[in-house]
Every structure is written in C-alpha cells, then in structure tokens.
Design a protein around this motif. Structure first.
Motif, PDB file in Angstrom:
ATOM      1  N   UNK A   1       0.856  -1.184   0.000  1.00 39.59           N
ATOM      2  CA  UNK A   1       0.000   0.000   0.000  1.00 39.59           C
ATOM      3  C   UNK A   1       0.892   1.233   0.000  1.00 39.59           C
ATOM      4  N   UNK A   2       0.554   2.212  -0.839  1.00 41.15           N
ATOM      5  CA  UNK A   2       1.339   3.433  -0.955  1.00 41.15           C
ATOM      6  C   UNK A   2       0.795   4.499  -0.027  1.00 41.15           C
ATOM      7  N   UNK A   3       1.679   5.101   0.774  1.00 43.14           N
ATOM      8  CA  UNK A   3       1.319   6.237   1.596  1.00 43.14           C
ATOM      9  C   UNK A   3       2.362   7.316   1.413  1.00 43.14           C
ATOM     10  N   UNK A   4       1.928   8.460   0.896  1.00 42.82           N
ATOM     11  CA  UNK A   4       2.829   9.551   0.538  1.00 42.82           C
ATOM     12  C   UNK A   4       3.911   9.001  -0.370  1.00 42.82           C
ATOM     13  N   UNK A   5       5.182   8.880   0.102  1.00 42.59           N
ATOM     14  CA  UNK A   5       6.241   8.353  -0.753  1.00 42.59           C
ATOM     15  C   UNK A   5       6.721   6.977  -0.298  1.00 42.59           C
ATOM     16  N   UNK A   6       6.136   6.447   0.761  1.00 42.69           N
ATOM     17  CA  UNK A   6       6.604   5.173   1.289  1.00 42.69           C
ATOM     18  C   UNK A   6       5.625   4.060   0.937  1.00 42.69           C
ATOM     19  N   UNK A   7       6.159   2.876   0.671  1.00 43.62           N
ATOM     20  CA  UNK A   7       5.345   1.697   0.418  1.00 43.62           C
ATOM     21  C   UNK A   7       5.312   0.850   1.679  1.00 43.62           C
TER      22      UNK A   7
ATOM     23  N   UNK B   1      -0.773  30.136   5.277  1.00 43.83           N
ATOM     24  CA  UNK B   1       0.072  31.259   4.858  1.00 43.83           C
ATOM     25  C   UNK B   1       1.109  31.576   5.937  1.00 43.83           C
ATOM     26  N   UNK B   2       1.807  30.509   6.342  1.00 41.95           N
ATOM     27  CA  UNK B   2       2.842  30.624   7.370  1.00 41.95           C
ATOM     28  C   UNK B   2       4.130  30.020   6.844  1.00 41.95           C
ATOM     29  N   UNK B   3       5.222  30.755   6.967  1.00 44.34           N
ATOM     30  CA  UNK B   3       6.548  30.274   6.587  1.00 44.34           C
ATOM     31  C   UNK B   3       7.262  29.805   7.844  1.00 44.34           C
ATOM     32  N   UNK B   4       7.666  28.530   7.866  1.00 45.43           N
ATOM     33  CA  UNK B   4       8.422  27.991   8.998  1.00 45.43           C
ATOM     34  C   UNK B   4       9.881  27.889   8.609  1.00 45.43           C
ATOM     35  N   UNK B   5      10.726  28.657   9.289  1.00 42.33           N
ATOM     36  CA  UNK B   5      12.161  28.634   9.028  1.00 42.33           C
ATOM     37  C   UNK B   5      12.838  27.704  10.029  1.00 42.33           C
ATOM     38  N   UNK B   6      13.873  26.995   9.568  1.00 38.85           N
ATOM     39  CA  UNK B   6      14.510  25.966  10.378  1.00 38.85           C
ATOM     40  C   UNK B   6      15.975  26.303  10.645  1.00 38.85           C
ATOM     41  N   UNK B   7      16.402  26.084  11.898  1.00 33.86           N
ATOM     42  CA  UNK B   7      17.826  26.151  12.195  1.00 33.86           C
ATOM     43  C   UNK B   7      18.501  24.864  11.732  1.00 33.86           C
ATOM     44  N   UNK B   8      17.833  23.751  11.916  1.00 33.30           N
ATOM     45  CA  UNK B   8      18.357  22.474  11.435  1.00 33.30           C
ATOM     46  C   UNK B   8      18.328  22.459   9.906  1.00 33.30           C
ATOM     47  N   UNK B   9      19.287  21.768   9.306  1.00 31.92           N
ATOM     48  CA  UNK B   9      19.347  21.646   7.851  1.00 31.92           C
ATOM     49  C   UNK B   9      19.104  20.186   7.496  1.00 31.92           C
ATOM     50  N   UNK B  10      17.881  19.893   7.057  1.00 26.76           N
ATOM     51  CA  UNK B  10      17.510  18.540   6.640  1.00 26.76           C
ATOM     52  C   UNK B  10      17.506  18.523   5.110  1.00 26.76           C
TER      53      UNK B  10
ATOM     54  N   UNK C   1      10.884   5.131  -9.658  1.00 27.22           N
ATOM     55  CA  UNK C   1      10.741   6.542  -9.963  1.00 27.22           C
ATOM     56  C   UNK C   1      11.556   7.397  -9.006  1.00 27.22           C
ATOM     57  N   UNK C   2      11.322   8.707  -9.059  1.00 25.57           N
ATOM     58  CA  UNK C   2      12.097   9.655  -8.260  1.00 25.57           C
ATOM     59  C   UNK C   2      11.649   9.633  -6.804  1.00 25.57           C
ATOM     60  N   UNK C   3      12.611   9.485  -5.897  1.00 26.51           N
ATOM     61  CA  UNK C   3      12.343   9.563  -4.467  1.00 26.51           C
ATOM     62  C   UNK C   3      13.293  10.575  -3.856  1.00 26.51           C
ATOM     63  N   UNK C   4      12.920  11.113  -2.692  1.00 25.32           N
ATOM     64  CA  UNK C   4      13.754  12.132  -2.044  1.00 25.32           C
ATOM     65  C   UNK C   4      14.044  11.717  -0.604  1.00 25.32           C
ATOM     66  N   UNK C   5      15.008  10.811  -0.392  1.00 26.40           N
ATOM     67  CA  UNK C   5      15.422  10.501   0.973  1.00 26.40           C
ATOM     68  C   UNK C   5      16.117  11.705   1.591  1.00 26.40           C
ATOM     69  N   UNK C   6      16.153  11.757   2.914  1.00 22.38           N
ATOM     70  CA  UNK C   6      16.587  12.972   3.608  1.00 22.38           C
ATOM     71  C   UNK C   6      17.768  12.699   4.537  1.00 22.38           C
ATOM     72  N   UNK C   7      18.804  13.521   4.405  1.00 20.83           N
ATOM     73  CA  UNK C   7      19.908  13.532   5.365  1.00 20.83           C
ATOM     74  C   UNK C   7      19.521  14.510   6.461  1.00 20.83           C
ATOM     75  N   UNK C   8      19.211  13.987   7.637  1.00 20.33           N
ATOM     76  CA  UNK C   8      18.757  14.832   8.746  1.00 20.33           C
ATOM     77  C   UNK C   8      19.938  15.489   9.461  1.00 20.33           C
ATOM     78  N   UNK C   9      19.733  16.721   9.888  1.00 19.87           N
ATOM     79  CA  UNK C   9      20.714  17.493  10.659  1.00 19.87           C
ATOM     80  C   UNK C   9      22.087  17.504   9.982  1.00 19.87           C
ATOM     81  N   UNK C  10      22.101  17.968   8.741  1.00 22.40           N
ATOM     82  CA  UNK C  10      23.365  18.073   8.018  1.00 22.40           C
ATOM     83  C   UNK C  10      24.364  18.978   8.707  1.00 22.40           C
TER      84      UNK C  10
ATOM     85  N   UNK D   1      10.808  11.871   4.527  1.00 25.50           N
ATOM     86  CA  UNK D   1      10.037  13.072   4.817  1.00 25.50           C
ATOM     87  C   UNK D   1      10.847  14.019   5.687  1.00 25.50           C
ATOM     88  N   UNK D   2      10.383  15.278   5.763  1.00 23.68           N
ATOM     89  CA  UNK D   2      10.975  16.240   6.683  1.00 23.68           C
ATOM     90  C   UNK D   2      12.093  17.084   6.132  1.00 23.68           C
ATOM     91  N   UNK D   3      12.373  17.033   4.835  1.00 23.55           N
ATOM     92  CA  UNK D   3      13.459  17.849   4.280  1.00 23.55           C
ATOM     93  C   UNK D   3      13.089  19.334   4.315  1.00 23.55           C
TER      94      UNK D   3
END
Length: 418
Positions: free
Chosen positions: A40-46, A274-283, A293-302, A332-334
């Motif tokens: 079953x597909x949910x967002x980008x994960x199977x 209409x809210x912009x959330x700015x992050x100190x962490x760089x994901x 197909x195209x997927x976007x895995x995330x390197x957390x806290x670069x 997720x979470x990039x």
C-alpha cells in the motif's frame, strides 16, 4: 468456521485513503497468518500489509492501482477460527475496482492524474511470444533499440528481466537476432502503462508544485577546479572506513554554512495557513532515481555532520531508497533539496521545488571549459548550479545572494571547513 474482514489500517500522517499498489494474493488463495498479502502506498513510502489470520481469501477490496479508504475492507478471509464479520450472502468470483464517490460540487477541479486500473497491455508481435516486462525494462529496451519480442525471458511466466537484456546484448543483440532484411522493419506494438504507485504520487506532487508555486530560477557557473583537487586529495588519503567523496557532500557542507544567513531558503511554506516555517536544522533532501521513480530521501541534521559523515549518510539513504528499505521518516521532513543528474546533468536545468520547501539546488555536469582566469584564457573545471525558489517568500535578489554565497564557498573550498 468464520469470516475475518481485514480493514485498511490507519497508516498515519493524516491519510484518509491509500493506493493498493500490488496484490500478492487473489480470491481462492490459502494464506498463513503474517503472510505478505499487499503493498500500500502512503505519501512516498510503500507499506507491506500482512494477513491477520490464516485462511482462504474470499474477497479483495479493489484491484491493484485503485484507491481504498482507510477503514474499508481490504480482504475477507474465511478462517477456521471465529471471525469478526457476518457470513457473506454471496462470494464474488472477482474483485471489482473501488469507485470513489464524487462530490456534489467542486469549486476548482483537480486535474485527472489517476490512471485506469486495468493491467498493463501485453505487446503482441506477429509470430512471436507475448512480451512480459516491467516498465523500466521496456524503457531500457527502447533506449537500446531492442525489440523485446525476440528477447528470451527467464523470469516467471517468461517475464523479461534486466539480466535477460544484458545477456541478449552480450550475445550480439538485434544484429544477431534478426536477419538483415528485418533490421529496418516497421514497429507497431504499443504498451499501456498504468500510472500508479510512486509514479502517480510523483505526478500529483509535480502538478501541485508547479501549479501552486511561482518558480524563480537562477543559474550560475562555478569554478570547481580547487574543489576537485581537494576532493581527489581527500579520497587518495582517506582511511579504510571512510567513504569515497563525491561533489555532493561538499555542496551539503557548504549549504549548512550558508543557510543560517538565508533562513527563508531553509524553510517550508504552508499554503493554507500562509505561514513560513524557518529551520535552524538543515535537513537535506537528495533527489534519487530508483526503479520505481524519483524519491527524495533525507539527510537529517546536516549541520551536525562532517564531510565523511555526510558522504556516509548520503550513500546510506540513497541505497535505502533504491532497494525499497527506506522508512517513512527517512523520506520526509526535508527543508531544502539537492537534485543532480551527475554526468548527464546538462548545461542548465530548471528543477521543480519539492513542496512545501522554498528552495531546490540543481547540480549540472562538471566539464572542462576555457575560461578567463587571472587575465588569461585557461582550461578550468566548471559546473553550473541551477536553482529554483518559491517567489512568494524568496525575492529574486535574495535568491541570487544565496547562490553567490554558495558559489564563493565552493570556489574556495578551504573556507567550507573554517
């Protein structure tokens, strides 16, 4: 003897329906408890779903490729034990695709991306066997100008695999398979490929991103000659446990240095609030091509990783995306994304923003070019950065300043580590 109705579970993240990508059972099959029955597909994960009880499949809720609401019956299982569902009045011989209810009125209709749920059409070539092959194999065959009708398949039911293509090419390919008179024969076979699973999700996200986000693209060339010297030096002197460095870990490290000065580029924009959330962490999302197909895995806290750790984590999550083992949290979470086509990256591109992020950095191919350096025409290693920004929250001037700051670090790589 009873009947157990297995409902599509709540898979989290506010999901109200999911696509049943693949079935591994059909009506009449006997299954064991915990046996893998569907993807079953949910967002980008199977997500793999398993049978809750042992028994015989008496009904499936929809065909592969159809959407099913959370709480709707996924399968009905006839079991030896006590079930949770009443005795069915009739046992369907075949599952019918679920038909989503249509709302009475729609203010702004969504474009129809959902593919029909019929299975892929099998190409028929006169005088040859039926062709069974995955879309990725068909695409490769087209690129290699190979007629799959003459390729022996070793997979289930004669399905042609990538290994079969490799063996066919190694044996001489079309030159060896067809007489000279047929090498220029007209081709007439067609293939219908249902757009479902990850490909459907990609299509929906791309349409949403391009329709809702006014893209501003900025392209700048970067002299990476010094960076390449440093990269080669580090690779030649790395320790056995350290991964080989590509250009991407350096770009990731440079971004973690630059983004604190440009917080609107390391951010996510909520359209509805209409809210912009700015992050100190760089994901950092890493656009990665996979067989699906195209997927976007995330390197957390670069920002917390050194160059070697960045390279190792980049390799780990990219491999997980390609082999299908990536978890939902790793997809997720990039807060910003890097996209690169490597050696085929072209001179320039206009990457599509990975919504709801506000920025994406596109890396084009590295090539030697004659440039003016210190007043002389010399050959230098050059690479273009093609970046896109959400013009609702990132002004063109600020976007240009960010790319120029990134350029300065990449052209003076020692400053990345100061």
């Amino acid at each position: 003897m009873g009947h157990y109705s297995f409902k599509l579970p709540d898979l989290g993240e506010g999901i109200v329906e999911s696509e049943v990508v693949d079935w591994y059972v059909s009506v009449g099959d006997t299954v064991e408890e915990d046996q893998h029955i569907a993807d079953v597909m949910t967002d980008k994960a199977t997500v793999e779903l398993s049978a809750p009880v042992s028994g015989v499949i008496r009904n499936v809720g929809c065909e592969a490729g159809a959407m099913l609401a959370v709480g709707a019956e996924l399968v009905l299982i006839e079991t030896e034990g006590e079930g949770n569902a009443p005795e069915p009045t009739a046992q369907p011989a075949k599952a019918e695709p679920a038909v989503p209810a249509q709302p009475a009125a729609v203010a702004e209709p969504e474009p129809e991306i959902m593919a029909p749920v019929q299975k892929t059409t099998i190409s028929h070539v006169p005088g040859r066997h039926e062709v069974l092959a995955a879309p990725s194999v068909r695409r490769r065959a087209r690129e290699e100008d190979i007629d799959l009708g003459v390729v022996p398949g070793t997979g289930p039911a004669g399905r042609i695999t990538n290994s079969d293509l490799d063996n066919f090419i190694a044996a001489g390919g079309m030159q060896a398979a067809l007489p000279v008179s047929n090498l220029r024969a007209a081709r007439s076979a067609t293939t219908e490929v249902p757009i479902r699973g990850l490909r459907r999700m990609i299509a929906q996200k791309m349409v949403q991103s391009k329709r809702n986000i006014p893209h501003y693209s900025y392209i700048e060339e970067v002299d990476v000659s010094a960076l390449e010297e440093l990269r080669q030096h580090l690779n030649q002197n790395r320790k056995p446990h350290q991964p080989k460095l590509t250009l991407l870990p350096f770009i990731m490290q440079a971004l973690t240095k630059v983004l604190p000065e440009f917080p609107f580029c390391n951010a996510r924009y909520d359209d509805e609030r209409e809210v912009l959330t700015q992050y100190e962490a760089v994901h950092i999302g890493i656009a990665t091509m996979t067989e699906k197909g195209l997927m976007v895995p995330v390197v957390k806290h670069g920002e917390s990783l050194d160059i070697w750790q960045s390279a190792a984590e980049l390799s780990r999550i990219a491999d997980a995306a390609r082999d299908g083992s990536a978890k939902a949290d790793e997809l997720t979470g990039s807060t910003i994304t890097i996209t690169s086509l490597g050696a085929i990256g072209g001179i320039a591109s206009t990457p599509v923003i990975n919504a709801p992020e506000t920025s994406i950095i596109g890396v084009n191919k590295l090539q030697e070019r004659p440039v003016v350096h210190n007043g002389e025409i010399v050959v230098r290693k050059m690479m273009n950065l093609s970046s896109s920004f959400d013009h609702r929250v990132v002004d063109g001037y600020d976007a240009a300043l960010m790319v120029q700051a990134l350029k300065r670090l990449l052209e003076n790589p020692a400053s990345i580590f100061v």
